[in-house]
Design a protein around this motif. Structure first.
Motif, PDB file in Angstrom:
ATOM      1  N   LYS A   1      27.576 138.751  40.130  1.00  0.00           N
ATOM      2  CA  LYS A   1      27.607 139.128  38.702  1.00  0.00           C
ATOM      3  C   LYS A   1      28.215 140.511  38.492  1.00  0.00           C
ATOM      4  N   HIS A   2      28.137 141.361  39.521  1.00  0.00           N
ATOM      5  CA  HIS A   2      28.770 142.681  39.419  1.00  0.00           C
ATOM      6  C   HIS A   2      30.273 142.615  39.648  1.00  0.00           C
ATOM      7  N   GLY A   3      30.791 141.409  39.817  1.00  0.00           N
ATOM      8  CA  GLY A   3      32.243 141.244  39.926  1.00  0.00           C
ATOM      9  C   GLY A   3      32.786 141.397  41.336  1.00  0.00           C
ATOM     10  N   LYS A   4      31.878 141.440  42.333  1.00  0.00           N
ATOM     11  CA  LYS A   4      32.373 141.537  43.712  1.00  0.00           C
ATOM     12  C   LYS A   4      32.831 140.161  44.194  1.00  0.00           C
ATOM     13  N   VAL A   5      33.888 140.154  44.989  1.00  0.00           N
ATOM     14  CA  VAL A   5      34.282 138.914  45.667  1.00  0.00           C
ATOM     15  C   VAL A   5      33.325 138.766  46.845  1.00  0.00           C
ATOM     16  N   VAL A   6      32.487 137.732  46.778  1.00  0.00           N
ATOM     17  CA  VAL A   6      31.431 137.569  47.786  1.00  0.00           C
ATOM     18  C   VAL A   6      31.815 136.452  48.756  1.00  0.00           C
ATOM     19  N   LEU A   7      31.692 136.775  50.042  1.00  0.00           N
ATOM     20  CA  LEU A   7      31.919 135.773  51.089  1.00  0.00           C
ATOM     21  C   LEU A   7      30.577 135.477  51.760  1.00  0.00           C
ATOM     22  N   VAL A   8      30.187 134.205  51.756  1.00  0.00           N
ATOM     23  CA  VAL A   8      28.958 133.785  52.440  1.00  0.00           C
ATOM     24  C   VAL A   8      29.353 132.997  53.678  1.00  0.00           C
ATOM     25  N   ILE A   9      28.966 133.512  54.842  1.00  0.00           N
ATOM     26  CA  ILE A   9      29.279 132.803  56.095  1.00  0.00           C
ATOM     27  C   ILE A   9      27.973 132.235  56.650  1.00  0.00           C
ATOM     28  N   ALA A  10      27.870 130.916  56.622  1.00  0.00           N
ATOM     29  CA  ALA A  10      26.615 130.285  57.037  1.00  0.00           C
ATOM     30  C   ALA A  10      26.911 129.033  57.864  1.00  0.00           C
ATOM     31  N   HIS A  11      26.157 127.970  57.626  1.00  0.00           N
ATOM     32  CA  HIS A  11      26.109 126.855  58.575  1.00  0.00           C
ATOM     33  C   HIS A  11      26.249 125.507  57.865  1.00  0.00           C
ATOM     34  N   SER A  12      26.446 124.490  58.685  1.00  0.00           N
ATOM     35  CA  SER A  12      26.613 123.125  58.175  1.00  0.00           C
ATOM     36  C   SER A  12      25.581 122.793  57.079  1.00  0.00           C
ATOM     37  N   ASN A  13      24.293 122.968  57.407  1.00  0.00           N
ATOM     38  CA  ASN A  13      23.264 122.508  56.467  1.00  0.00           C
ATOM     39  C   ASN A  13      22.804 123.574  55.483  1.00  0.00           C
ATOM     40  N   SER A  14      22.871 124.858  55.855  1.00  0.00           N
ATOM     41  CA  SER A  14      22.511 125.857  54.836  1.00  0.00           C
ATOM     42  C   SER A  14      23.585 125.849  53.749  1.00  0.00           C
ATOM     43  N   LEU A  15      24.835 125.560  54.129  1.00  0.00           N
ATOM     44  CA  LEU A  15      25.876 125.463  53.094  1.00  0.00           C
ATOM     45  C   LEU A  15      25.764 124.167  52.294  1.00  0.00           C
ATOM     46  N   ARG A  16      25.325 123.080  52.943  1.00  0.00           N
ATOM     47  CA  ARG A  16      25.099 121.843  52.170  1.00  0.00           C
ATOM     48  C   ARG A  16      24.028 122.100  51.104  1.00  0.00           C
ATOM     49  N   ALA A  17      22.983 122.847  51.474  1.00  0.00           N
ATOM     50  CA  ALA A  17      21.921 123.152  50.498  1.00  0.00           C
ATOM     51  C   ALA A  17      22.478 124.000  49.350  1.00  0.00           C
ATOM     52  N   LEU A  18      23.339 124.953  49.690  1.00  0.00           N
ATOM     53  CA  LEU A  18      23.890 125.832  48.651  1.00  0.00           C
ATOM     54  C   LEU A  18      24.860 125.077  47.731  1.00  0.00           C
ATOM     55  N   VAL A  19      25.707 124.255  48.330  1.00  0.00           N
ATOM     56  CA  VAL A  19      26.655 123.449  47.553  1.00  0.00           C
ATOM     57  C   VAL A  19      25.880 122.470  46.657  1.00  0.00           C
ATOM     58  N   LYS A  20      24.803 121.905  47.200  1.00  0.00           N
ATOM     59  CA  LYS A  20      23.977 120.977  46.406  1.00  0.00           C
ATOM     60  C   LYS A  20      23.451 121.690  45.158  1.00  0.00           C
ATOM     61  N   HIS A  21      22.987 122.919  45.373  1.00  0.00           N
ATOM     62  CA  HIS A  21      22.451 123.688  44.249  1.00  0.00           C
ATOM     63  C   HIS A  21      23.557 124.048  43.252  1.00  0.00           C
ATOM     64  N   ILE A  22      24.649 124.615  43.745  1.00  0.00           N
ATOM     65  CA  ILE A  22      25.700 125.107  42.824  1.00  0.00           C
ATOM     66  C   ILE A  22      26.318 123.944  42.049  1.00  0.00           C
ATOM     67  N   ASP A  23      26.619 122.842  42.748  1.00  0.00           N
ATOM     68  CA  ASP A  23      27.293 121.704  42.099  1.00  0.00           C
ATOM     69  C   ASP A  23      26.304 120.697  41.509  1.00  0.00           C
ATOM     70  N   SER A  24      25.020 120.996  41.535  1.00  0.00           N
ATOM     71  CA  SER A  24      23.975 120.073  41.041  1.00  0.00           C
ATOM     72  C   SER A  24      24.177 118.654  41.575  1.00  0.00           C
ATOM     73  N   ILE A  25      24.276 118.553  42.888  1.00  0.00           N
ATOM     74  CA  ILE A  25      24.484 117.237  43.527  1.00  0.00           C
ATOM     75  C   ILE A  25      23.134 116.527  43.666  1.00  0.00           C
ATOM     76  N   ASP A  26      23.126 115.227  43.391  1.00  0.00           N
ATOM     77  CA  ASP A  26      21.883 114.424  43.493  1.00  0.00           C
ATOM     78  C   ASP A  26      21.366 114.376  44.934  1.00  0.00           C
ATOM     79  N   ASP A  27      20.055 114.165  45.052  1.00  0.00           N
ATOM     80  CA  ASP A  27      19.441 114.061  46.385  1.00  0.00           C
ATOM     81  C   ASP A  27      20.098 112.957  47.219  1.00  0.00           C
TER      82      ASP A  27
END
Ligand code: 2PG
Length: 248
Positions: free
Chosen positions: A174-200
Motif C-alpha cells: 500500500k505504500h507503493g513499494k514493488v514487493v517480491l515474495v519468494i516462497a514455496h509451492s504450497n505457501s504460494l498456492r495458499a496466497l494465490v487462492k486468497h488473492i484470486d478468491s479461488i474456490d476450495d
C-alpha cells in the motif's frame, strides 16, 4: 486508480525436488539447477524492468538463497529481505523426506493427490523425535511449541499466512513499494487462492512452477485489478504441468 505491483516467486529447484522427495519444512538447499533457475528469474525481471523495493521470504534456505541470487542479478543487494516462518512451505508431516513416487505407490494415487493438493486434508503428522521435525530447530525457538506445526493442510497454511500478508506485506504494498515474495509451492498456492478468491475445489488444480515470476496489480484493498500473470506464460504453463505430474 493507483495500482500496486506484487511479484510472487517460488524458489528455484531444491536438491530434494530433483530427487523427487517431499521437502515441507525440511531445510533443503538449492540444486545447481535451482541456482540457474534463480538467475533466469532475475534476468526476466530485469528485462521487464520489475525491480523489487523489498523482498519477503520464508525462513527456509532454498527461498533465501533464491532471493540472494536474484537480487545480485538485478543489482539490488541493498534492499531489505524480511524472513518469516509464515511464508514457509506447508509442513508435509510424516511425508517429509519420502519419495513422491513411492508414497503414491504405497497409498494409491487418490490418497497421494488428496495429501498433495486438497484444500483441507493434512498428511499424517511427524513425530517430534523424527530427524526432520522442526521442533528443535533454533530458527523456530521463538515460537510457542504448539504453534510449530507437525503437519498442515493448505487451509492451515492459509490461516497462518493471510494475516501476515494483509498486515505486514500489505503495508509495504500500500505504500507503493514493488514487493517480491519468494516462497514455496504450497505457501504460494495458499496466497494465490486468497488473492484470486479461488474456490476450495478449484485450488486442487493450481500448481506453481519453480522460479517463474507471477505478477499481480493490486488496488489499495489488496484486491487484484486483473488476474495474476506469468512473465513467461508458455514456459510457466509447461513447468506447472511437470509439477502437477510429479510422482505419477
Ligand atoms: O516438497 C514439497 O514440500 C513441495 C514442493 O516444495 O511439494 P509439492 O509441490 O508436491 O507439494
Amino acid at each position: 486508480m493507483v495500482t500496486h505491483t506484487l511479484i510472487l516467486l517460488r524458489h528455484g529447484a531444491s536438491d530434494w525436488t530433483c530427487k523427487n522427495l517431499f521437502n515441507g519444512w525440511v531445510d533443503t538447499k538449492l540444486s545447481d539447477k535451482g541456482r540457474e533457475d534463480a538467475i533466469k528469474a532475475g534476468k526476466l525481471m530485469l528485462e521487464h524492468n520489475l525491480l523489487p523495493d523489498v523482498v519477503y521470504t520464508s525462513c527456509l534456505s532454498r527461498a533465501i538463497q533464491t532471493a540472494n541470487i536474484l537480487l545480485e542479478v538485478v543489482d539490488r543487494l541493498s534492499v531489505n529481505v524480511r524472513h518469516s516462518w509464515r511464508l514457509n512451505e506447508r509442513h508435509y508431516g510424516a511425508l517429509q523426506g519420502q519419495n513422491r513416487k513411492e508414497v503414491a505407490q504405497e497409498y494409491g494415487q487418490e490418497k497421494y493427490m488428496l495429501w498433495r493438493r486438497s484444500y483441507d486434508v493434512a498428511p499424517p503428522p511427524i513425530d517430534d523425535d523424527c530427524e526432520f521435525s522442526p521442533v528443535h530447530d533454533a530458527r523456530y525457538s521463538g515460537l510457542p511449541n504448539d504453534t510449530i506445526p507437525r503437519t498442515e493442510s493448505l487451509k492451515d497454511v492459509e490461516a497462518r499466512l493471510v494475516p501476515y500478508f494483509n498486515d505486514v506485506i500489505g503495508k509495504d504494498i500500500k505504500h507503493g513499494k514493488v514487493v517480491l515474495v519468494i516462497a514455496h509451492s504450497n505457501s504460494l498456492r495458499a496466497l494465490v487462492k486468497h488473492i484470486d478468491s479461488i474456490d476450495d475445489q478449484d485450488i486442487v488444480d493450481v500448481n506453481i512452477p519453480n522460479a517463474m515470476p507471477l505478477i499481480y496489480e493490486l488496488n489499495d484493498d489488496l484486491r487484484p485489478v486483473k488476474s495474476g500473470y506469468y512473465l513467461d506464460p508458455e514456459t510457466a504453463a509447461e513447468a506447472a504441468e511437470v509439477v502437477a505430474n510429479q510422482g505419477n
